[in-house]
Design an enzyme around this catalytic site. Structure first.
Site, PDB file in Angstrom:
ATOM      1  N   LYS A 124      63.457 132.277   8.247  1.00 48.44           N
ATOM      2  CA  LYS A 124      63.100 131.128   7.632  1.00 48.44           C
ATOM      3  C   LYS A 124      63.651 131.215   6.300  1.00 48.44           C
ATOM      4  CE  LYS A 124      60.749 127.140   7.789  1.00 48.44           C
ATOM      5  NZ  LYS A 124      60.623 126.387   8.911  1.00 48.44           N
ATOM      6  N   ASP A 164      63.782 121.690   7.104  1.00 56.42           N
ATOM      7  CA  ASP A 164      62.182 121.856   6.930  1.00 56.42           C
ATOM      8  C   ASP A 164      61.670 121.019   5.864  1.00 56.42           C
ATOM      9  OD1 ASP A 164      59.635 123.580   8.028  1.00 56.42           O
ATOM     10  OD2 ASP A 164      59.589 123.948   5.727  1.00 56.42           O
ATOM     11  N   GLY A 237      56.716 112.643   6.666  1.00 56.11           N
ATOM     12  CA  GLY A 237      58.056 113.238   6.344  1.00 56.11           C
ATOM     13  C   GLY A 237      59.042 113.251   7.866  1.00 56.11           C
ATOM     14  N   ASN A 238      59.985 114.255   7.734  1.00 55.88           N
ATOM     15  CA  ASN A 238      60.757 114.399   8.912  1.00 55.88           C
ATOM     16  C   ASN A 238      60.154 114.345  10.186  1.00 55.88           C
ATOM     17  OD1 ASN A 238      63.088 115.089   7.303  1.00 55.88           O
ATOM     18  ND2 ASN A 238      62.526 117.068   7.084  1.00 55.88           N
ATOM     19  N   TRP A 241      56.991 110.685  11.288  1.00 56.07           N
ATOM     20  CA  TRP A 241      57.571 109.494  11.576  1.00 56.07           C
ATOM     21  C   TRP A 241      57.799 109.487  13.202  1.00 56.07           C
ATOM     22  CZ3 TRP A 241      62.663 108.297  13.599  1.00 56.07           C
ATOM     23  CH2 TRP A 241      63.460 109.100  13.209  1.00 56.07           C
TER      24      TRP A 241
HETATM   25  P1  NDP Z   1      58.852 116.534   4.742  1.00 54.80           P
HETATM   26  O1  NDP Z   1      59.132 117.132   3.488  1.00 54.80           O
HETATM   27  O2  NDP Z   1      59.943 115.671   5.375  1.00 54.80           O
HETATM   28  O3  NDP Z   1      57.534 115.641   4.725  1.00 54.80           O
HETATM   29  C1  NDP Z   1      56.388 116.295   4.459  1.00 54.80           C
HETATM   30  C2  NDP Z   1      55.424 115.256   4.297  1.00 54.80           C
HETATM   31  O4  NDP Z   1      54.047 115.795   3.880  1.00 54.80           O
HETATM   32  C3  NDP Z   1      55.576 114.432   2.978  1.00 54.80           C
HETATM   33  O5  NDP Z   1      55.308 112.934   3.541  1.00 54.80           O
HETATM   34  C4  NDP Z   1      54.989 114.585   1.826  1.00 54.80           C
HETATM   35  O6  NDP Z   1      54.663 113.505   1.032  1.00 54.80           O
HETATM   36  C5  NDP Z   1      53.633 115.357   2.524  1.00 54.80           C
HETATM   37  N1  NDP Z   1      52.774 116.114   1.897  1.00 54.80           N
HETATM   38  C6  NDP Z   1      53.195 117.222   1.423  1.00 54.80           C
HETATM   39  N2  NDP Z   1      52.429 117.988   0.677  1.00 54.80           N
HETATM   40  C7  NDP Z   1      51.074 117.439   1.235  1.00 54.80           C
HETATM   41  C8  NDP Z   1      49.763 117.622   0.750  1.00 54.80           C
HETATM   42  N3  NDP Z   1      49.528 118.523   0.077  1.00 54.80           N
HETATM   43  N4  NDP Z   1      49.140 116.842   1.166  1.00 54.80           N
HETATM   44  C9  NDP Z   1      49.292 115.611   2.164  1.00 54.80           C
HETATM   45  N5  NDP Z   1      50.521 115.558   2.300  1.00 54.80           N
HETATM   46  C10 NDP Z   1      51.477 116.292   1.876  1.00 54.80           C
HETATM   47  O7  NDP Z   1      58.444 117.965   5.718  1.00 54.80           O
HETATM   48  P2  NDP Z   1      58.747 117.911   7.466  1.00 54.80           P
HETATM   49  O8  NDP Z   1      58.123 116.715   7.816  1.00 54.80           O
HETATM   50  O9  NDP Z   1      60.097 118.499   7.930  1.00 54.80           O
HETATM   51  O10 NDP Z   1      57.566 119.108   7.691  1.00 54.80           O
HETATM   52  C11 NDP Z   1      56.298 118.638   7.768  1.00 54.80           C
HETATM   53  C12 NDP Z   1      55.629 120.228   8.450  1.00 54.80           C
HETATM   54  O11 NDP Z   1      56.103 120.188   9.806  1.00 54.80           O
HETATM   55  C13 NDP Z   1      55.967 121.396   7.729  1.00 54.80           C
HETATM   56  O12 NDP Z   1      54.677 122.288   7.927  1.00 54.80           O
HETATM   57  C14 NDP Z   1      57.125 121.925   8.575  1.00 54.80           C
HETATM   58  O13 NDP Z   1      57.081 123.351   8.427  1.00 54.80           O
HETATM   59  C15 NDP Z   1      56.709 121.678  10.134  1.00 54.80           C
HETATM   60  N6  NDP Z   1      57.813 121.444  10.852  1.00 54.80           N
HETATM   61  C16 NDP Z   1      58.904 120.801  10.395  1.00 54.80           C
HETATM   62  C17 NDP Z   1      60.093 120.780  11.391  1.00 54.80           C
HETATM   63  C18 NDP Z   1      61.190 119.987  11.152  1.00 54.80           C
HETATM   64  O14 NDP Z   1      61.961 119.743  12.141  1.00 54.80           O
HETATM   65  N7  NDP Z   1      61.444 119.461  10.018  1.00 54.80           N
HETATM   66  C19 NDP Z   1      60.089 121.695  12.538  1.00 54.80           C
HETATM   67  C20 NDP Z   1      58.756 122.248  12.914  1.00 54.80           C
HETATM   68  C21 NDP Z   1      57.775 122.192  11.837  1.00 54.80           C
HETATM   69  P3  NDP Z   1      55.570 113.182  -0.410  1.00 54.80           P
HETATM   70  O15 NDP Z   1      56.879 113.276   0.424  1.00 54.80           O
HETATM   71  O16 NDP Z   1      55.001 112.142  -0.791  1.00 54.80           O
HETATM   72  O17 NDP Z   1      55.361 114.809  -1.108  1.00 54.80           O
END
Ligand code: NDP
Length: 445
Positions: A124, A164, A237-238, A241
């Site tokens: 990571k 991520d 986020g990623n 959706w």
């Molecule tokens: P993104 O940055 O794309 O999305 C994160 C989302 O969470 C955003 O909508 C953000 O809102 C919101 N967010 C951030 N902090 C908070 C909080 N304290 N409370 C509520 N919502 C919050 O990240 P990903 O979607 O890529 O990742 C999300 C999770 O999934 C992480 O834990 C990541 O490690 C895990 N993951 C991701 C993978 C991937 O392929 N991307 C693979 C496996 C796991 P805002 O934008 O308004 O800050």
């Protein structure tokens, strides 16, 4: 092996690294019995070797913003374990990033990657850089400066980073451009690439789709389906959706999304048009919450709260670590939650997991439920190595198969005598055995 002795030693060596110690604790608890039944692990000090990363690169990232001011961030890559394949794991760009968080993520990634059945080790990386509110030019400058250090230790057979939190397709593009410039080589050095320059179809949706497939397997195991189920999701986020899209396709209703400031409750449920609208807002770097509730006035924003107070059948935390605590879990259980799938990494606190298990609510841990993202990254690496592109249906079918195999592994090692499945234990044991046996085969290195 006594988990507490190992943890005490680890804490003395790495004081204050709370997320990392939390992740190690969970795994040690699950594998204690199997470890002690297999003296070959102790003889080779497998645990003592497994809990320390192979190496960590820390570096300064200097870049110039649009106003001409020099900015300095910290960059990291934690190469955790490569017993079963090249290091593999995402890059997180978020102000909260520190070594403890990256070590917890790299440790978890090692077992998650083992579960996918593909040959990938765990890693990571990331930076405390905050992409929020930055222009495309500033993001490009940062990514180029970050890659100027990272490129020395990565390679298609060495270490293949991915996205991520804060790192999506745009950032991967800027990172890839700089790597190519430095190495003069067009290889599968990163995953999550654009589809016309080496990316895989389905990769953007893969984590969310995979988590929903895994949840679907959990439901099937109880002769149940997504049809008519009310689902609460956090973040947008990623990952979130993809969850929303697939849940809707399978007949469920997603009623929440959230951000750090609160959550949106849309009783009518998201649909494909609403998701497209949200994605457009996200792509333009805008706040998604206020425009959403203006556009769809039947939805309401609840400030400063989490979506877990909304009654639901299935909860799918998809935002950030420790976003669902013991109290949230109690509330979900009191409101009749039937299944929980942790899509974010370590999205639930240990207290929350205890509440679910005590109340016999099937709980799919992140390292199993969200493995679809890295699984399709692995498939992207295969396509790059073969210099071929697979069709959408082909990748999706492989993803479905992988998620189903992970579910079978969890059943094998996590089914209790009373038939209840402890997915945490199942996933930890299945991942551990694969990595530990590979380490044994390869000697003390
Ligand atoms: P993104 O940055 O794309 O999305 C994160 C989302 O969470 C955003 O909508 C953000 O809102 C919101 N967010 C951030 N902090 C908070 C909080 N304290 N409370 C509520 N919502 C919050 O990240 P990903 O979607 O890529 O990742 C999300 C999770 O999934 C992480 O834990 C990541 O490690 C895990 N993951 C991701 C993978 C991937 O392929 N991307 C693979 C496996 C796991 P805002 O934008 O308004 O800050």
């Amino acid at each position: 092996m006594k988990p507490n002795d190992i943890l005490n030693n680890l804490e003395a060596r790495h004081p204050g690294e709370k997320e990392y110690l939390q992740a190690v604790h969970e795994v040690l608890e699950s594998i204690e019995t199997i470890y002690n039944e297999n003296p070959q692990y102790k003889a080779a000090q497998i645990i003592e070797r497994l809990v320390e990363p192979d190496r960590i690169l820390t570096f300064r990232v200097s870049w110039v913003d649009d106003a001409g001011d020099v900015k300095v961030n910290l960059g990291y890559r934690v190469q955790f374990n490569n017993a079963i394949g090249p290091y593999k794991g995402g890059l997180r760009l978020h102000p909260s990033v520190n070594l403890s968080i990256l070590k917890f993520l790299g440790f978890e990634q090692t077992f998650k990657n083992a579960l996918t059945t593909l040959p990938m080790g765990g890693a990571k990386g990331g930076s405390d850089f905050n992409p929020k509110g930055k222009s495309d030019n500033e993001i490009m400058k940062f990514c180029q400066a970050f890659m100027l250090e990272l490129w020395r230790i990565i390679g298609p057979n060495t270490d293949v980073p991915a996205g991520d939190i804060g790192t999506g397709g745009r950032e991967i593009g800027f990172l890839y451009g700089m790597y190519k410039k430095l190495q003069i080589e067009n290889t599968g050095i990163l995953t999550g690439k654009g589809i016309n320059w080496g990316g895989s179809l389905i990769r953007p949706e893969a984590t969310g789709f995979g988590a929903t497939y895994f949840t679907h397997e959990m439901l099937k195991n109880n002769n149940d389906t997504f049809k008519g189920k009310v689902v609460t999701v956090s973040g947008f986020g990623n990952v979130a959706w993809g969850v929303a899209l697939k849940v809707i396709e399978l007949g469920g209703k997603v009623v929440t999304i959230s951000g750090p400031d609160g959550y949106v409750y849309d009783k009518a449920g998201l649909d494909a048009d609403k998701i497209d609208y949200l994605l457009e807002l996200r792509a333009s770097n805008n706040d998604i919450v206020s425009p959403y509730v203006e556009e769809f006035p039947e939805a309401k924003f609840v400030s400063g709260k989490k979506p877990w107070e909304i009654p639901c059948d299935i909860a799918m935390p998809s935002a950030i670590q420790n976003e669902l605590n013991g109290e949230d879990a109690e509330q979900l259980v009191a409101n009749g939650v039937k299944y929980v799938a942790e899509v974010s990494n370590m999205g639930c606190t240990p207290e929350a997991i205890d509440v679910f298990l005590k109340n016999k609510v099937p709980f799919g841990p992140g390292k199993a439920a969200n493995a679809g993202g890295v699984a399709v990254s692995g498939l992207e690496m295969s396509q790059n190595a073969m210099k071929l592109n697979w069709k959408r249906e082909e990748v999706d079918e492989k993803l479905l198969h992988i998620m189903s195999s992970i579910h079978i592994a969890c059943l094998k090692f996590g089914t209790r005598e009373d038939g209840f499945v402890d997915y945490v234990k199942g996933a930890n044991i299945a991942g551990f055995i694969k990595v530990a046996d590979a380490m044994l085969d390869q000697g003390v290195v």
